[in-house]
Design an enzyme around this catalytic site. Structure first.
Site, short mmCIF file in Angstrom:
data_model
loop_
_atom_site.label_atom_id
_atom_site.label_comp_id
_atom_site.label_asym_id
_atom_site.label_seq_id
_atom_site.Cartn_x
_atom_site.Cartn_y
_atom_site.Cartn_z
N TYR A 151 -71.91 55.13 74.60
CA TYR A 151 -71.79 53.91 73.78
C TYR A 151 -70.40 53.29 73.87
CZ TYR A 151 -76.36 54.80 71.93
OH TYR A 151 -77.70 54.98 71.83
N GLU A 188 -84.16 63.67 61.84
CA GLU A 188 -84.90 62.81 62.79
C GLU A 188 -85.75 63.67 63.73
OE1 GLU A 188 -82.01 60.03 64.54
OE2 GLU A 188 -82.62 58.61 62.99
N LYS A 197 -84.65 49.72 62.13
CA LYS A 197 -84.12 50.60 63.19
C LYS A 197 -84.38 49.99 64.57
CE LYS A 197 -83.19 55.38 64.19
NZ LYS A 197 -81.78 55.12 64.37
P1 FAD Z 1 -71.82 59.41 74.24
O1 FAD Z 1 -72.70 58.28 73.93
O2 FAD Z 1 -72.31 60.79 74.01
O3 FAD Z 1 -71.36 59.25 75.76
C1 FAD Z 1 -70.54 60.19 76.42
C2 FAD Z 1 -70.75 60.01 77.92
O4 FAD Z 1 -69.80 60.83 78.61
C3 FAD Z 1 -72.13 60.48 78.40
O5 FAD Z 1 -72.68 59.54 79.29
C4 FAD Z 1 -71.85 61.81 79.10
O6 FAD Z 1 -72.77 62.10 80.14
C5 FAD Z 1 -70.47 61.55 79.65
N1 FAD Z 1 -69.70 62.77 79.89
C6 FAD Z 1 -69.51 63.82 79.05
N2 FAD Z 1 -68.71 64.74 79.62
C7 FAD Z 1 -68.39 64.27 80.85
C8 FAD Z 1 -67.57 64.76 81.91
N3 FAD Z 1 -66.92 65.92 81.82
N4 FAD Z 1 -67.45 64.01 83.02
C9 FAD Z 1 -68.10 62.81 83.13
N5 FAD Z 1 -68.88 62.30 82.16
C10 FAD Z 1 -69.02 63.02 81.03
N6 FAD Z 1 -75.36 57.14 65.71
C11 FAD Z 1 -75.63 55.96 65.08
O7 FAD Z 1 -74.71 55.18 64.80
N7 FAD Z 1 -76.92 55.61 64.76
C12 FAD Z 1 -77.98 56.40 65.06
O8 FAD Z 1 -79.11 56.05 64.77
C13 FAD Z 1 -77.72 57.64 65.72
N8 FAD Z 1 -78.74 58.45 66.05
C14 FAD Z 1 -78.49 59.63 66.72
C15 FAD Z 1 -79.57 60.43 67.06
C16 FAD Z 1 -79.35 61.62 67.74
C17 FAD Z 1 -80.53 62.49 68.09
C18 FAD Z 1 -78.02 62.02 68.09
C19 FAD Z 1 -77.78 63.29 68.85
C20 FAD Z 1 -76.95 61.23 67.76
C21 FAD Z 1 -77.17 60.01 67.06
N9 FAD Z 1 -76.10 59.17 66.70
C22 FAD Z 1 -76.36 57.99 66.04
C23 FAD Z 1 -74.72 59.51 67.07
C24 FAD Z 1 -74.35 58.76 68.38
O9 FAD Z 1 -75.33 59.01 69.36
C25 FAD Z 1 -72.97 59.17 68.92
O10 FAD Z 1 -72.02 59.01 67.90
C26 FAD Z 1 -72.62 58.27 70.12
O11 FAD Z 1 -73.48 58.56 71.20
C27 FAD Z 1 -71.16 58.48 70.54
O12 FAD Z 1 -70.87 57.64 71.61
P2 FAD Z 1 -69.78 58.09 72.69
O13 FAD Z 1 -69.58 56.94 73.60
O14 FAD Z 1 -68.59 58.65 72.01
O15 FAD Z 1 -70.44 59.31 73.45
P1 NAD Z 2 -73.97 66.42 60.79
O1 NAD Z 2 -72.63 67.03 60.75
O2 NAD Z 2 -74.15 65.07 60.24
O3 NAD Z 2 -75.03 67.38 60.07
C1 NAD Z 2 -75.03 68.77 60.31
C2 NAD Z 2 -75.70 69.47 59.14
O4 NAD Z 2 -75.76 70.86 59.43
C3 NAD Z 2 -74.92 69.30 57.84
O5 NAD Z 2 -75.79 68.87 56.83
C4 NAD Z 2 -74.38 70.71 57.57
O6 NAD Z 2 -74.27 71.00 56.18
C5 NAD Z 2 -75.42 71.58 58.25
N1 NAD Z 2 -74.91 72.90 58.62
C6 NAD Z 2 -73.71 73.20 59.18
N2 NAD Z 2 -73.59 74.53 59.36
C7 NAD Z 2 -74.74 75.09 58.92
C8 NAD Z 2 -75.22 76.43 58.85
N3 NAD Z 2 -74.48 77.46 59.27
N4 NAD Z 2 -76.46 76.65 58.38
C9 NAD Z 2 -77.25 75.61 57.97
N5 NAD Z 2 -76.83 74.32 57.98
C10 NAD Z 2 -75.60 74.06 58.46
O7 NAD Z 2 -74.41 66.49 62.32
P2 NAD Z 2 -75.61 65.75 63.09
O8 NAD Z 2 -76.80 65.61 62.22
O9 NAD Z 2 -75.74 66.48 64.39
O10 NAD Z 2 -75.02 64.31 63.37
C11 NAD Z 2 -73.88 64.15 64.22
C12 NAD Z 2 -73.34 62.73 64.03
O11 NAD Z 2 -74.29 61.80 64.53
C13 NAD Z 2 -73.11 62.40 62.58
O12 NAD Z 2 -71.96 61.63 62.46
C14 NAD Z 2 -74.32 61.57 62.20
O13 NAD Z 2 -74.02 60.62 61.20
C15 NAD Z 2 -74.66 60.89 63.52
N6 NAD Z 2 -76.11 60.62 63.56
C16 NAD Z 2 -76.54 59.47 62.98
C17 NAD Z 2 -77.89 59.19 62.96
C18 NAD Z 2 -78.37 57.92 62.31
O14 NAD Z 2 -77.55 57.11 61.90
N7 NAD Z 2 -79.68 57.69 62.25
C19 NAD Z 2 -78.80 60.09 63.54
C20 NAD Z 2 -78.32 61.27 64.10
C21 NAD Z 2 -76.96 61.53 64.11
#
Ligand code: FAD
Ligand code: NAD
Length: 396
Positions: free
Chosen positions: A13, A170, A373
């Site tokens: 991102y 999720e 969303k």
């Molecule tokens: P990333 O998007 O993770 O990008 C990192 C990039 O670096 C990747 O392309 C990776 O392949 C590359 N990379 C990593 N290591 C190396 C390396 N050594 N060499 C070369 N390339 C490398 N946030 C929201 O705001 N809204 C949401 O609804 C939301 N939903 C989520 C749902 C899920 C299931 C998860 C896991 C996360 C969600 N998040 C959400 C959090 C969000 O996805 C992250 O905060 C976001 O992707 C961070 O962006 P970034 O650019 O820092 O890293």
């Molecule tokens: P998080 O840190 O938000 O949640 C991790 C959860 O695991 C916490 O509730 C914590 O209390 C729990 N936890 C930690 N240690 C534990 C243990 N030993 N046993 C049981 N529970 C434990 O992490 P995430 O859900 O992976 O999200 C990562 C980031 O991505 C966050 O900043 C989140 O806001 C973002 N994200 C956003 C969305 C969205 O906006 N829809 C969706 C997914 C992720």
């Protein structure tokens, strides 16, 4: 005349938004821009829980980076960053390439935070990228087929999800939606399947609006998810998990969604960090390095109360835009703009047609939140690839 070299690490991102801004603003003779990424595709991280559960195919959330790049302005390298040497303005890739830069953008995302919990790295799966979610999907299916061959294997049908933050919630929403189809495909009694979401805090989605949390939990429980709150996972084994109170839950699948930390390259490159995230100034630069920007999940920024902002795509995208603007200003001798996040809200999906969220001051439930969303998803696709990408990858 030599043009400045801008090197962007990571096409997630943050990195992509930086690149998109720079290629739009700068002409080809103003800078030499290089983007490095592990794969030749960008993936929509915010949807990884869907292919992990198998409710969507992983190809749906992959975007070919070449489709987003103006190759006259940006040089793309598919490669893995091995080392960053900030004092020498050098980046080393695993294949031996050495890349020098005048300006560096580090946007390498996050890694699972294991808090040193024994056995997690070895025995739990996590939702990190396309490869990891393919493995989760295959593992779930394997557990169903294993149960058919070993009917005493109750743990084959027990799925433990560690952490009920946004990722955990999720994912269990999607997994619960997938179970009926899996039961039909593998001829398994749905009553035998257990999805257990374990959370250390007193409530799921800690810190989120309590009315929305209640809605989410009620809905997910109706779909068959069991929540254990106030319950920390102490250890993960090849048999399942051991809780802080000593109880054991046997499970053939443990998915760890207990949080993230910054990419380990931030720490190993010598930047000052907390949970692997680099401390940065108002312009997203680590102290002492005016030509380096660290953005997205790799960076640590604080709100007015001095608490760290959670790492989100929302912030990473805004930081990428700010970084693109500041690099343009720096090259043209303009003034840098401090980064101020604009938190528009948070929406969490709960499976098919359902979500909860807050947008501005409004709470959204159910289908309305789900539609919101989709709007957020489509807006992001539009920002990186315009209407053609929305039409190609959007979900309507
Ligand atoms: P990333 O998007 O993770 O990008 C990192 C990039 O670096 C990747 O392309 C990776 O392949 C590359 N990379 C990593 N290591 C190396 C390396 N050594 N060499 C070369 N390339 C490398 N946030 C929201 O705001 N809204 C949401 O609804 C939301 N939903 C989520 C749902 C899920 C299931 C998860 C896991 C996360 C969600 N998040 C959400 C959090 C969000 O996805 C992250 O905060 C976001 O992707 C961070 O962006 P970034 O650019 O820092 O890293
Ligand atoms: P998080 O840190 O938000 O949640 C991790 C959860 O695991 C916490 O509730 C914590 O209390 C729990 N936890 C930690 N240690 C534990 C243990 N030993 N046993 C049981 N529970 C434990 O992490 P995430 O859900 O992976 O999200 C990562 C980031 O991505 C966050 O900043 C989140 O806001 C973002 N994200 C956003 C969305 C969205 O906006 N829809 C969706 C997914 C992720």
């Amino acid at each position: 005349m030599m043009v400045p070299k801008i090197l962007i690490l990571g096409a997630g991102y943050g990195g992509l938004m930086t690149m998109v801004h720079l290629q739009r603003e700068l002409s080809y003779n103003e800078a030499e821009i290089t983007l490095v990424n592990k794969h030749d595709y960008h993936y929509i991280t915010t949807h990884l829980h869907e292919p992990a559960a198998g409710t969507a195919h992983h190809e749906r959330i992959k975007i070919d980076i070449k489709e987003l790049i103006d190759e006259k302005k940006v040089n793309f390298i598919e490669g893995i960053v091995k080392e960053i040497k900030p004092d020498q303005n050098l980046v080393l890739l695993e294949d031996g390439q050495e890349l020098s830069y005048d300006y560096l953008v580090i946007a390498l995302g996050s890694e699972p935070e294991t808090f040193g919990i024994k056995g997690l790295r070895e025995h739990a799966l996590s939702i990190r990228n396309i490869d990891s979610v393919r493995m989760i999907k295959e593992h779930i299916e394997y557990m169903f087929s294993k149960y058919n061959n070993e009917p005493d294997c109750e743990e084959c049908l027990t799925f433990v999800v560690g952490g009920a933050g946004f990722t955990g919630i999720e994912f269990v929403g999607e997994l619960a939606d997938r179970i009926p189809a899996l039961c039909e495909e593998f001829d398994v009694d749905p009553g035998k399947v257990k999805i257990i979401n374990i959370e250390a805090s007193p409530s799921a989605l800690p810190g989120f609006d309590q009315e929305l949390v209640r809605y989410a939990i009620d809905l997910l429980e109706k779909k068959g998810v069991t929540f254990l709150v106030n319950t920390a996972i102490k250890e993960c084994t090849d048999q399942g998990v051991i809780l802080a109170n000593g109880d054991e839950i046997k499970a053939g699948t443990v998915i760890w969604t207990g949080g993230v930390r910054g990419n380990s390259l931030i720490e190993t490159s010598g930047f000052e960090t907390k949970r692997g995230r680099a401390k940065v100034d108002d312009f997203l630069r680590p102290p002492g390095h005016e030509n380096i920007f660290i953005i997205g999940d790799c960076s640590l920024i604080f709100n007015e109360e001095g608490r760290p902002y959670p790492p989100t795509a929302q912030i990473a995208t805004q930081q990428g835009e700010n970084c693109g603007k500041n690099l343009t200003a720096q090259i043209r001798g303009g003034k840098l703009i401090p980064f101020i996040p604009h938190i528009r809200g948070t929406v969490a999906s709960l499976g098919r047609g359902e979500a909860v969220g807050v947008v501005g001051k409004r709470k959204l439930f159910g289908f309305t939140a789900y539609v919101m969303k989709k709007v957020i998803d489509h807006r992001y696709l539009y920002m990186i690839g315009g209407i053609p990408l929305v039409l190609k990858k959007g979900k309507f």
